[in-house]
Structures are given as structure tokens and as C-alpha cells.
Design a protein around this motif. Structure first.
Motif, PDB file in Angstrom:
ATOM      1  N   TYR A 117       0.826  -1.199   0.000  1.00  0.00           N
ATOM      2  CA  TYR A 117       0.000   0.000   0.000  1.00  0.00           C
ATOM      3  C   TYR A 117       0.861   1.249   0.000  1.00  0.00           C
ATOM      4  CZ  TYR A 117      -3.546  -3.344   1.183  1.00  0.00           C
ATOM      5  OH  TYR A 117      -4.370  -4.417   1.147  1.00  0.00           O
ATOM      6  N   LEU A 118       0.393   2.271  -0.698  1.00  0.00           N
ATOM      7  CA  LEU A 118       1.122   3.517  -0.821  1.00  0.00           C
ATOM      8  C   LEU A 118       0.395   4.617  -0.064  1.00  0.00           C
ATOM      9  CD1 LEU A 118       1.899   3.245  -4.612  1.00  0.00           C
ATOM     10  CD2 LEU A 118       3.438   2.749  -2.737  1.00  0.00           C
ATOM     11  N   ARG A 119       1.140   5.612   0.339  1.00  0.00           N
ATOM     12  CA  ARG A 119       0.528   6.736   1.028  1.00  0.00           C
ATOM     13  C   ARG A 119      -0.263   7.578   0.057  1.00  0.00           C
ATOM     14  NH1 ARG A 119       4.624   9.294   5.362  1.00  0.00           N
ATOM     15  NH2 ARG A 119       5.005   7.382   6.504  1.00  0.00           N
ATOM     16  N   GLY A 120      -1.358   8.095   0.553  1.00  0.00           N
ATOM     17  CA  GLY A 120      -2.143   9.015  -0.257  1.00  0.00           C
ATOM     18  C   GLY A 120      -2.992   8.303  -1.285  1.00  0.00           C
ATOM     19  N   GLU A 121      -3.822   9.068  -1.911  1.00  0.00           N
ATOM     20  CA  GLU A 121      -4.694   8.548  -2.950  1.00  0.00           C
ATOM     21  C   GLU A 121      -4.083   8.884  -4.300  1.00  0.00           C
ATOM     22  OE1 GLU A 121      -7.583   6.794  -2.729  1.00  0.00           O
ATOM     23  OE2 GLU A 121      -7.199   6.657  -0.593  1.00  0.00           O
ATOM     24  N   ARG A 122      -3.475   7.925  -4.914  1.00  0.00           N
ATOM     25  CA  ARG A 122      -2.881   8.157  -6.228  1.00  0.00           C
ATOM     26  C   ARG A 122      -3.699   7.398  -7.257  1.00  0.00           C
ATOM     27  NH1 ARG A 122       3.502   7.767  -4.842  1.00  0.00           N
ATOM     28  NH2 ARG A 122       3.478   9.474  -3.360  1.00  0.00           N
ATOM     29  N   SER A 123      -4.185   8.098  -8.226  1.00  0.00           N
ATOM     30  CA  SER A 123      -5.087   7.492  -9.204  1.00  0.00           C
ATOM     31  C   SER A 123      -4.373   6.516 -10.126  1.00  0.00           C
ATOM     32  CB  SER A 123      -5.769   8.586 -10.030  1.00  0.00           C
ATOM     33  OG  SER A 123      -4.790   9.354 -10.722  1.00  0.00           O
ATOM     34  N   SER A 124      -3.061   6.604 -10.255  1.00  0.00           N
ATOM     35  CA  SER A 124      -2.357   5.717 -11.182  1.00  0.00           C
ATOM     36  C   SER A 124      -2.162   4.318 -10.621  1.00  0.00           C
ATOM     37  CB  SER A 124      -1.001   6.318 -11.560  1.00  0.00           C
ATOM     38  OG  SER A 124      -0.199   6.438 -10.403  1.00  0.00           O
ATOM     39  N   TYR A 125      -2.479   4.095  -9.341  1.00  0.00           N
ATOM     40  CA  TYR A 125      -2.261   2.789  -8.735  1.00  0.00           C
ATOM     41  C   TYR A 125      -3.530   1.961  -8.612  1.00  0.00           C
ATOM     42  CZ  TYR A 125       2.179   4.878  -7.541  1.00  0.00           C
ATOM     43  OH  TYR A 125       3.394   5.486  -7.613  1.00  0.00           O
ATOM     44  N   TRP A 126      -4.637   2.422  -9.142  1.00  0.00           N
ATOM     45  CA  TRP A 126      -5.883   1.692  -9.006  1.00  0.00           C
ATOM     46  C   TRP A 126      -5.851   0.368  -9.765  1.00  0.00           C
ATOM     47  CZ3 TRP A 126      -8.778   0.238 -13.160  1.00  0.00           C
ATOM     48  CH2 TRP A 126      -8.491   0.870 -14.369  1.00  0.00           C
ATOM     49  N   ALA A 127      -5.068   0.271 -10.834  1.00  0.00           N
ATOM     50  CA  ALA A 127      -5.068  -0.942 -11.660  1.00  0.00           C
ATOM     51  C   ALA A 127      -4.045  -1.970 -11.206  1.00  0.00           C
ATOM     52  CB  ALA A 127      -4.798  -0.565 -13.112  1.00  0.00           C
ATOM     53  N   SER A 128      -3.334  -1.695 -10.162  1.00  0.00           N
ATOM     54  CA  SER A 128      -2.353  -2.638  -9.644  1.00  0.00           C
ATOM     55  C   SER A 128      -3.040  -3.619  -8.700  1.00  0.00           C
ATOM     56  CB  SER A 128      -1.259  -1.864  -8.913  1.00  0.00           C
ATOM     57  OG  SER A 128      -0.268  -2.735  -8.466  1.00  0.00           O
ATOM     58  N   TYR A 129      -2.617  -4.873  -8.729  1.00  0.00           N
ATOM     59  CA  TYR A 129      -3.204  -5.877  -7.838  1.00  0.00           C
ATOM     60  C   TYR A 129      -2.145  -6.873  -7.413  1.00  0.00           C
ATOM     61  CZ  TYR A 129      -3.292  -9.304 -11.641  1.00  0.00           C
ATOM     62  OH  TYR A 129      -2.939 -10.170 -12.638  1.00  0.00           O
ATOM     63  N   ARG A 130      -2.440  -7.594  -6.342  1.00  0.00           N
ATOM     64  CA  ARG A 130      -1.578  -8.682  -5.918  1.00  0.00           C
ATOM     65  C   ARG A 130      -2.443  -9.881  -5.576  1.00  0.00           C
ATOM     66  NH1 ARG A 130       0.832  -7.500   0.100  1.00  0.00           N
ATOM     67  NH2 ARG A 130      -1.141  -7.067   1.121  1.00  0.00           N
ATOM     68  N   VAL A 131      -1.845 -11.042  -5.683  1.00  0.00           N
ATOM     69  CA  VAL A 131      -2.535 -12.290  -5.408  1.00  0.00           C
ATOM     70  C   VAL A 131      -1.941 -12.881  -4.144  1.00  0.00           C
ATOM     71  CG1 VAL A 131      -3.057 -14.588  -6.283  1.00  0.00           C
ATOM     72  CG2 VAL A 131      -2.952 -12.660  -7.868  1.00  0.00           C
ATOM     73  N   LEU A 132      -2.785 -13.089  -3.147  1.00  0.00           N
ATOM     74  CA  LEU A 132      -2.377 -13.700  -1.883  1.00  0.00           C
ATOM     75  C   LEU A 132      -2.725 -15.180  -1.950  1.00  0.00           C
ATOM     76  CD1 LEU A 132      -3.811 -10.957   0.462  1.00  0.00           C
ATOM     77  CD2 LEU A 132      -1.442 -11.252  -0.216  1.00  0.00           C
ATOM     78  N   CYS A 133      -1.710 -16.024  -1.974  1.00  0.00           N
ATOM     79  CA  CYS A 133      -1.904 -17.469  -2.093  1.00  0.00           C
ATOM     80  C   CYS A 133      -1.955 -18.096  -0.713  1.00  0.00           C
ATOM     81  CB  CYS A 133      -0.775 -18.096  -2.896  1.00  0.00           C
ATOM     82  SG  CYS A 133      -0.611 -17.416  -4.549  1.00  0.00           S
ATOM     83  N   GLY A 134      -2.820 -19.081  -0.561  1.00  0.00           N
ATOM     84  CA  GLY A 134      -2.928 -19.782   0.704  1.00  0.00           C
ATOM     85  C   GLY A 134      -2.016 -20.980   0.805  1.00  0.00           C
ATOM     86  N   SER A 135      -1.298 -21.297  -0.266  1.00  0.00           N
ATOM     87  CA  SER A 135      -0.405 -22.458  -0.240  1.00  0.00           C
ATOM     88  C   SER A 135       0.961 -22.075  -0.794  1.00  0.00           C
ATOM     89  CB  SER A 135      -1.003 -23.609  -1.046  1.00  0.00           C
ATOM     90  OG  SER A 135      -1.153 -23.232  -2.396  1.00  0.00           O
ATOM     91  N   LEU A 136       1.919 -22.896  -0.499  1.00  0.00           N
ATOM     92  CA  LEU A 136       3.293 -22.667  -0.915  1.00  0.00           C
ATOM     93  C   LEU A 136       3.443 -22.885  -2.418  1.00  0.00           C
ATOM     94  CD1 LEU A 136       6.265 -22.233  -0.089  1.00  0.00           C
ATOM     95  CD2 LEU A 136       6.408 -24.676   0.293  1.00  0.00           C
ATOM     96  N   LEU A 137       4.127 -21.970  -3.076  1.00  0.00           N
ATOM     97  CA  LEU A 137       4.406 -22.108  -4.503  1.00  0.00           C
ATOM     98  C   LEU A 137       5.909 -22.165  -4.713  1.00  0.00           C
ATOM     99  CD1 LEU A 137       2.049 -19.435  -6.107  1.00  0.00           C
ATOM    100  CD2 LEU A 137       1.623 -21.861  -5.839  1.00  0.00           C
ATOM    101  N   THR A 138       6.330 -23.046  -5.605  1.00  0.00           N
ATOM    102  CA  THR A 138       7.738 -23.050  -5.983  1.00  0.00           C
ATOM    103  C   THR A 138       7.970 -21.893  -6.949  1.00  0.00           C
ATOM    104  OG1 THR A 138       7.399 -24.490  -7.884  1.00  0.00           O
ATOM    105  CG2 THR A 138       7.883 -25.559  -5.764  1.00  0.00           C
ATOM    106  N   ILE A 139       9.205 -21.614  -7.227  1.00  0.00           N
ATOM    107  CA  ILE A 139       9.524 -20.553  -8.184  1.00  0.00           C
ATOM    108  C   ILE A 139       8.975 -20.909  -9.561  1.00  0.00           C
ATOM    109  CG2 ILE A 139      11.437 -19.381  -9.348  1.00  0.00           C
ATOM    110  CD1 ILE A 139      12.986 -19.613  -6.694  1.00  0.00           C
ATOM    111  N   GLU A 140       9.037 -22.193  -9.910  1.00  0.00           N
ATOM    112  CA  GLU A 140       8.505 -22.638 -11.203  1.00  0.00           C
ATOM    113  C   GLU A 140       6.984 -22.466 -11.253  1.00  0.00           C
ATOM    114  OE1 GLU A 140       8.142 -26.731 -13.831  1.00  0.00           O
ATOM    115  OE2 GLU A 140       9.456 -26.683 -12.093  1.00  0.00           O
TER     116      GLU A 140
END
Length: 186
Positions: A117-140
Motif C-alpha cells: 500500500y502507498l501513502r495518499g490517494e494516487r489514481s495511477s495505482y488503481w489498476a495494480s493488484y496482488r494475489v495472496l496465495c494460501g499455499s506454498l508455490l515453488t519458483i517454477e
């Protein structure tokens, strides 16, 4: 097959009909369009016919069949959060939570602070997302997941990271820092 040619067929047409004779039982031909009964050697062709993205990401024949079977649903919902969740589930990469936007304010006015999360309301960051996985993933597996997200996720969005720091992984001896795993973010 020669019997199906018209009476005025040429010698070349007759030779092609003889060469193209299928030695395949009718029940196999009927099952080619069904992902559950299609012979494993022909699954890549069925996946190609159904425009299945990242078919090679499925490690087993069962996962390949499930990916083909779900392709119509994925194409209907492509570009949505539900499609991303479905593909992760089908490939056995576990349940995921998707966080969109990197603004630090919540609806109640309190702030969230982290490296995402970034400080302030920046309109250019609305399209950014992250995926929180519940299980371990290898690099592959994380690389496969990134390629899948590039095909399935909305084009306007940018993946910030795959985060599996919440997975019970590091201290149980399953995930080791041996080049196959990371500390939890990719």
C-alpha cells in the motif's frame, strides 16, 4: 474410403483416399470432443481447439482434462477475479485472495501500511493488484501462475506480486531455501 469417391475420380484422388483411411474405431471418434474420454495423446489438440491458455502448465492428465473442461467457463469470465480464482483452483495451486488498488486508505478512514500500500490517494495505482496465495508455490509454479495471470487477468491491470507469506510453509520443513522456494513473494 475409395467407395465414397464419385465415379469420375482421378488416380491421385483414389491414392489419397487409400492413404487417408482411418484405422480408428467409431467410439474413439465420438469421444474426441469430450475432455473426460479423449485419449491423452490427443488432449493437446482438444486444448488448442478450445483455446485453453497455458495448457502445458497442467502437470497431470487429470489437471489437463479439468483445464479443458473449465475452458468455456474461464472464457465467459475472462478478465474477472472469479476467472483468476478458478484457474488457480483447477491447477491445484490453492485458494487465492486478490487485492486490488494500492491506495492506503480504507473506507472508514484508517490507514493500512505495508510495502504494497502507498501513502495518499494516487489514481495511477488503481489498476495494480496482488494475489495472496494460501499455499506454498515453488519458483517454477509462480512463473506458471504469472503467465496464467497475463492470459486470464484484465488487460488493464498490472500484477504487483504473488504473495504467499501467509501460507504455513517455512518452519515445517516442507519449504526450504534450496533454489526452489523463496521467502514468500515473487
Amino acid at each position: 474410403m475409395r467407395r465414397l469417391l464419385p465415379p469420375n475420380h482421378t488416380v491421385l484422388e483414389a491414392a489419397l483416399a487409400d492413404a487417408a483411411t482411418l484405422q480408428c474405431p467409431a467410439d474413439v471418434l465420438r469421444s474426441l470432443g469430450n475432455s473426460q474420454h479423449c485419449p491423452p495423446a490427443l488432449l493437446p489438440w482438444l486444448a488448442w481447439e478450445r483455446s485453453v491458455e497455458q495448457f502445458d502448465a497442467a502437470a497431470t492428465v487429470e489437471k489437463q482434462r479439468a483445464l479443458i473442461q473449465a475452458s468455456l467457463t474461464v472464457h465467459k469470465h475472462k478478465g474477472t477475479v472469479a476467472a483468476v480464482r478458478d484457474v488457480f483452483r483447477i491447477l491445484g495451486l490453492g485458494e487465492v485472495q486478490i487485492e486490488e488498488g494500492r491506495g492506503g486508505l480504507r473506507r472508514d478512514g484508517t490507514r493500512r501500511r505495508s510495502d504494497y500500500y502507498l501513502r495518499g490517494e494516487r489514481s495511477s495505482y488503481w489498476a495494480s493488484y496482488r494475489v495472496l496465495c494460501g499455499s506454498l508455490l515453488t519458483i517454477e509454479q509462480a512463473g506458471i501462475a504469472r503467465r496464467l495471470l497475463a492470459d486470464i487477468a484484465p488487460v488493464r491491470c498490472q500484477l504487483h506480486s504473488l504473495d504467499f507469506t501467509r501460507a504455513a510453509l517455512v518452519r515445517n520443513g516442507y519449504g526450504r531455501r534450496n533454489g526452489h522456494y523463496t521467502r514468500g513473494r515473487i
